[in-house]
Design a protein around this motif. Structure first.
Motif, PDB file in Angstrom:
ATOM      1  N   ASP A   1       0.822  -1.220   0.000  1.00 49.11           N
ATOM      2  CA  ASP A   1       0.000   0.000   0.000  1.00 49.11           C
ATOM      3  C   ASP A   1       0.852   1.265   0.000  1.00 49.11           C
ATOM      4  OD1 ASP A   1      -2.322  -1.537   0.035  1.00 49.11           O
ATOM      5  OD2 ASP A   1      -2.362  -1.621   2.227  1.00 49.11           O
ATOM      6  N   GLY A   2       1.933   1.235  -0.775  1.00 55.37           N
ATOM      7  CA  GLY A   2       2.786   2.411  -0.908  1.00 55.37           C
ATOM      8  C   GLY A   2       3.719   2.665   0.259  1.00 55.37           C
ATOM      9  N   VAL A   3       3.809   1.719   1.191  1.00 55.64           N
ATOM     10  CA  VAL A   3       4.671   1.882   2.369  1.00 55.64           C
ATOM     11  C   VAL A   3       5.668   0.728   2.422  1.00 55.64           C
ATOM     12  CG1 VAL A   3       4.769   2.101   4.877  1.00 55.64           C
ATOM     13  CG2 VAL A   3       2.808   3.024   3.622  1.00 55.64           C
ATOM     14  N   ALA A   4       6.930   1.060   2.603  1.00 55.83           N
ATOM     15  CA  ALA A   4       7.984   0.057   2.725  1.00 55.83           C
ATOM     16  C   ALA A   4       8.549   0.076   4.137  1.00 55.83           C
ATOM     17  CB  ALA A   4       9.101   0.333   1.728  1.00 55.83           C
ATOM     18  N   GLU A   5       8.829  -1.095   4.664  1.00 59.32           N
ATOM     19  CA  GLU A   5       9.399  -1.200   6.008  1.00 59.32           C
ATOM     20  C   GLU A   5      10.858  -1.616   5.914  1.00 59.32           C
ATOM     21  OE1 GLU A   5       6.900  -2.602   9.298  1.00 59.32           O
ATOM     22  OE2 GLU A   5       8.459  -4.121   9.669  1.00 59.32           O
ATOM     23  N   MET A   6      11.681  -1.046   6.779  1.00 61.04           N
ATOM     24  CA  MET A   6      13.114  -1.342   6.791  1.00 61.04           C
ATOM     25  C   MET A   6      13.560  -1.640   8.211  1.00 61.04           C
ATOM     26  SD  MET A   6      14.342   1.698   4.198  1.00 61.04           S
ATOM     27  CE  MET A   6      13.376   2.902   5.111  1.00 61.04           C
ATOM     28  N   ARG A   7      14.543  -2.522   8.318  1.00 59.36           N
ATOM     29  CA  ARG A   7      15.090  -2.898   9.616  1.00 59.36           C
ATOM     30  C   ARG A   7      16.613  -2.964   9.553  1.00 59.36           C
ATOM     31  NH1 ARG A   7      11.454  -5.400  13.354  1.00 59.36           N
ATOM     32  NH2 ARG A   7       9.310  -5.431  12.515  1.00 59.36           N
ATOM     33  N   VAL A   8      17.204  -2.911  10.732  1.00 61.05           N
ATOM     34  CA  VAL A   8      18.651  -3.025  10.834  1.00 61.05           C
ATOM     35  C   VAL A   8      19.012  -4.501  10.860  1.00 61.05           C
ATOM     36  CG1 VAL A   8      20.683  -2.559  12.252  1.00 61.05           C
ATOM     37  CG2 VAL A   8      18.870  -0.836  12.058  1.00 61.05           C
ATOM     38  N   ARG A   9      20.009  -4.846  10.056  1.00 62.32           N
ATOM     39  CA  ARG A   9      20.474  -6.235   9.984  1.00 62.32           C
ATOM     40  C   ARG A   9      21.974  -6.256  10.192  1.00 62.32           C
ATOM     41  NH1 ARG A   9      21.530 -11.204   9.651  1.00 62.32           N
ATOM     42  NH2 ARG A   9      20.379 -12.677   8.328  1.00 62.32           N
ATOM     43  N   GLU A  10      22.452  -7.184  10.995  1.00 59.57           N
ATOM     44  CA  GLU A  10      23.881  -7.321  11.256  1.00 59.57           C
ATOM     45  C   GLU A  10      24.495  -8.293  10.262  1.00 59.57           C
ATOM     46  OE1 GLU A  10      24.417  -8.409  15.304  1.00 59.57           O
ATOM     47  OE2 GLU A  10      24.109  -6.363  16.055  1.00 59.57           O
ATOM     48  N   VAL A  11      25.572  -7.843   9.617  1.00 65.75           N
ATOM     49  CA  VAL A  11      26.245  -8.639   8.595  1.00 65.75           C
ATOM     50  C   VAL A  11      27.685  -8.879   9.039  1.00 65.75           C
ATOM     51  CG1 VAL A  11      26.933  -8.742   6.178  1.00 65.75           C
ATOM     52  CG2 VAL A  11      24.813  -7.592   6.820  1.00 65.75           C
ATOM     53  N   PRO A  12      28.130 -10.135   9.107  1.00 64.63           N
ATOM     54  CA  PRO A  12      29.523 -10.407   9.483  1.00 64.63           C
ATOM     55  C   PRO A  12      30.486  -9.971   8.390  1.00 64.63           C
ATOM     56  CG  PRO A  12      28.417 -12.441   8.855  1.00 64.63           C
ATOM     57  CD  PRO A  12      27.362 -11.381   8.880  1.00 64.63           C
ATOM     58  N   VAL A  13      31.484  -9.207   8.777  1.00 70.47           N
ATOM     59  CA  VAL A  13      32.540  -8.770   7.862  1.00 70.47           C
ATOM     60  C   VAL A  13      33.866  -9.127   8.508  1.00 70.47           C
ATOM     61  CG1 VAL A  13      33.568  -6.845   6.615  1.00 70.47           C
ATOM     62  CG2 VAL A  13      31.096  -6.883   7.021  1.00 70.47           C
ATOM     63  N   GLY A  14      34.411 -10.251   8.092  1.00 68.14           N
ATOM     64  CA  GLY A  14      35.633 -10.740   8.731  1.00 68.14           C
ATOM     65  C   GLY A  14      35.361 -11.121  10.173  1.00 68.14           C
ATOM     66  N   GLU A  15      36.115 -10.491  11.082  1.00 61.84           N
ATOM     67  CA  GLU A  15      35.940 -10.760  12.501  1.00 61.84           C
ATOM     68  C   GLU A  15      35.018  -9.755  13.175  1.00 61.84           C
ATOM     69  OE1 GLU A  15      39.783 -10.903  14.225  1.00 61.84           O
ATOM     70  OE2 GLU A  15      40.412 -12.726  13.144  1.00 61.84           O
ATOM     71  N   THR A  16      34.483  -8.837  12.407  1.00 60.73           N
ATOM     72  CA  THR A  16      33.594  -7.811  12.960  1.00 60.73           C
ATOM     73  C   THR A  16      32.189  -7.973  12.398  1.00 60.73           C
ATOM     74  OG1 THR A  16      34.145  -6.236  11.210  1.00 60.73           O
ATOM     75  CG2 THR A  16      35.535  -6.215  13.191  1.00 60.73           C
ATOM     76  N   VAL A  17      31.303  -7.129  12.884  1.00 57.24           N
ATOM     77  CA  VAL A  17      29.911  -7.136  12.426  1.00 57.24           C
ATOM     78  C   VAL A  17      29.543  -5.741  11.937  1.00 57.24           C
ATOM     79  CG1 VAL A  17      27.511  -7.439  13.102  1.00 57.24           C
ATOM     80  CG2 VAL A  17      29.245  -9.003  13.978  1.00 57.24           C
ATOM     81  N   LYS A  18      28.953  -5.677  10.774  1.00 58.29           N
ATOM     82  CA  LYS A  18      28.516  -4.397  10.204  1.00 58.29           C
ATOM     83  C   LYS A  18      27.003  -4.356  10.180  1.00 58.29           C
ATOM     84  CE  LYS A  18      28.825  -1.557   6.030  1.00 58.29           C
ATOM     85  NZ  LYS A  18      29.359  -1.474   4.645  1.00 58.29           N
ATOM     86  N   ARG A  19      26.447  -3.227  10.577  1.00 56.28           N
ATOM     87  CA  ARG A  19      24.990  -3.049  10.569  1.00 56.28           C
ATOM     88  C   ARG A  19      24.567  -2.346   9.275  1.00 56.28           C
ATOM     89  NH1 ARG A  19      26.479  -2.008  15.947  1.00 56.28           N
ATOM     90  NH2 ARG A  19      25.478  -3.424  17.453  1.00 56.28           N
ATOM     91  N   VAL A  20      23.582  -2.932   8.594  1.00 57.01           N
ATOM     92  CA  VAL A  20      23.075  -2.356   7.357  1.00 57.01           C
ATOM     93  C   VAL A  20      21.554  -2.270   7.443  1.00 57.01           C
ATOM     94  CG1 VAL A  20      24.999  -3.210   5.963  1.00 57.01           C
ATOM     95  CG2 VAL A  20      22.940  -4.614   6.235  1.00 57.01           C
ATOM     96  N   VAL A  21      20.964  -1.518   6.528  1.00 60.75           N
ATOM     97  CA  VAL A  21      19.512  -1.355   6.462  1.00 60.75           C
ATOM     98  C   VAL A  21      18.992  -2.205   5.312  1.00 60.75           C
ATOM     99  CG1 VAL A  21      17.611   0.269   6.182  1.00 60.75           C
ATOM    100  CG2 VAL A  21      19.700   0.982   7.364  1.00 60.75           C
ATOM    101  N   VAL A  22      18.020  -3.086   5.625  1.00 61.96           N
ATOM    102  CA  VAL A  22      17.432  -3.941   4.597  1.00 61.96           C
ATOM    103  C   VAL A  22      15.925  -3.741   4.564  1.00 61.96           C
ATOM    104  CG1 VAL A  22      19.257  -5.664   4.740  1.00 61.96           C
ATOM    105  CG2 VAL A  22      17.235  -5.891   6.194  1.00 61.96           C
ATOM    106  N   ASN A  23      15.352  -3.983   3.405  1.00 62.00           N
ATOM    107  CA  ASN A  23      13.908  -3.885   3.202  1.00 62.00           C
ATOM    108  C   ASN A  23      13.257  -5.213   3.578  1.00 62.00           C
ATOM    109  OD1 ASN A  23      11.780  -3.746   0.287  1.00 62.00           O
ATOM    110  ND2 ASN A  23      11.338  -3.025   2.330  1.00 62.00           N
ATOM    111  N   THR A  24      12.198  -5.154   4.393  1.00 64.59           N
ATOM    112  CA  THR A  24      11.540  -6.377   4.848  1.00 64.59           C
ATOM    113  C   THR A  24      10.037  -6.279   4.658  1.00 64.59           C
ATOM    114  OG1 THR A  24      11.208  -5.594   7.116  1.00 64.59           O
ATOM    115  CG2 THR A  24      13.319  -6.623   6.613  1.00 64.59           C
ATOM    116  N   ALA A  25       9.399  -7.428   4.694  1.00 58.83           N
ATOM    117  CA  ALA A  25       7.944  -7.450   4.705  1.00 58.83           C
ATOM    118  C   ALA A  25       7.469  -6.973   6.073  1.00 58.83           C
ATOM    119  CB  ALA A  25       7.438  -8.866   4.430  1.00 58.83           C
ATOM    120  N   PRO A  26       6.315  -6.320   6.154  1.00 56.09           N
ATOM    121  CA  PRO A  26       5.822  -5.803   7.434  1.00 56.09           C
ATOM    122  C   PRO A  26       5.717  -6.893   8.503  1.00 56.09           C
ATOM    123  CG  PRO A  26       4.519  -4.942   5.620  1.00 56.09           C
ATOM    124  CD  PRO A  26       5.410  -5.994   5.041  1.00 56.09           C
ATOM    125  N   GLY A  27       6.243  -6.599   9.689  1.00 53.65           N
ATOM    126  CA  GLY A  27       6.133  -7.520  10.815  1.00 53.65           C
ATOM    127  C   GLY A  27       7.201  -8.584  10.898  1.00 53.65           C
TER     128      GLY A  27
END
Length: 217
Positions: free
Chosen positions: A114-140
């Protein structure tokens, strides 16, 4: 001895006498550019006109289908009342951008309801560290699958989504946000003339200098 005929071939003579007709025939024979498919965030012509701004959404009742949006010529747009000429050029420019897959903010979103997109923070492993990125998800969906990071958004601090037109969801701590279609989200702002523009700048500056000296009232 070789002699040259003083008469030109009829086809060449005709093309020299009627160059405009040849140009028009060539132009009309060129294939039309392909019509791109709508995207989840831009599903119809009304949404497209709303996003690119410059009050072009007021012409949505004249450009009612996706095919007409990407097939109308500048002349046809003028006949429909899309004025001034710079508005038509701007629309045609954004049309070409969209064909080439160049979108404004939110254009790459795939999950839109309905014209609205939801986004959440997702943690992605990068080597020995973790990087936080924004991904598009289905509501809920609280644990989204790892997808392509959304362009134009980033994570600030411990996990707050930041970006243009983003709306943070209350009680999420900034880790959940929504994006909805708004007027002019993709608008490319027009520049404004300084001192009357390039043609009148010298005259305007001279008048300002005279006023500063008190020679012009």
């Amino acid at each position: 001895m070789i002699t040259r005929s003083s008469q030109l071939p009829r086809t060449l003579l005709s093309s020299l006498q009627h160059p405009r007709q040849c140009t028009r025939a060539l132009h009309s024979s060129l294939p039309l550019p392909p019509i791109p498919s709508p995207t989840p965030f831009v599903p119809d012509s009304t949404t497209f006109l709303t996003l690119i701004g410059r009050q072009l959404s007021k012409h949505a009742s004249k450009i009612t289908t996706w095919n007409s949006l990407f097939s109308l010529t500048s002349t046809q747009l003028r006949e429909l009342g899309v004025e001034p000429a710079r508005s038509r050029r701007y629309l045609l420019w954004w049309r070409d951008q969209f064909r080439r897959g160049v979108y404004g903010i939110g254009g790459d979103l795939q999950s839109v309801v309905d014209g609205v997109a939801e986004m959440r923070v997702r943690e992605v492993p990068v080597g020995e560290t973790v990087k936080r990125v924004v991904v598009n998800t289905a509501p809920g969906v609280e644990e989204p699958a790892l997808g392509k990071p959304v362009q134009g958004f980033r994570v600030r601090g411990a996990g707050t989504i930041v970006g243009s037109y983003v709306e943070l969801v209350k009680e999420s701590g900034g880790s959940v946000a929504r994006l909805k279609v708004r007027e002019g989200m993709w608008e490319v702002r027009r520049g404004h003339k300084v001192h009357g523009g390039e043609r009148r700048r010298k005259y305007v500056l001279s008048q300002i200098a005279k006023k500063a000296k008190g020679t012009v009232k």
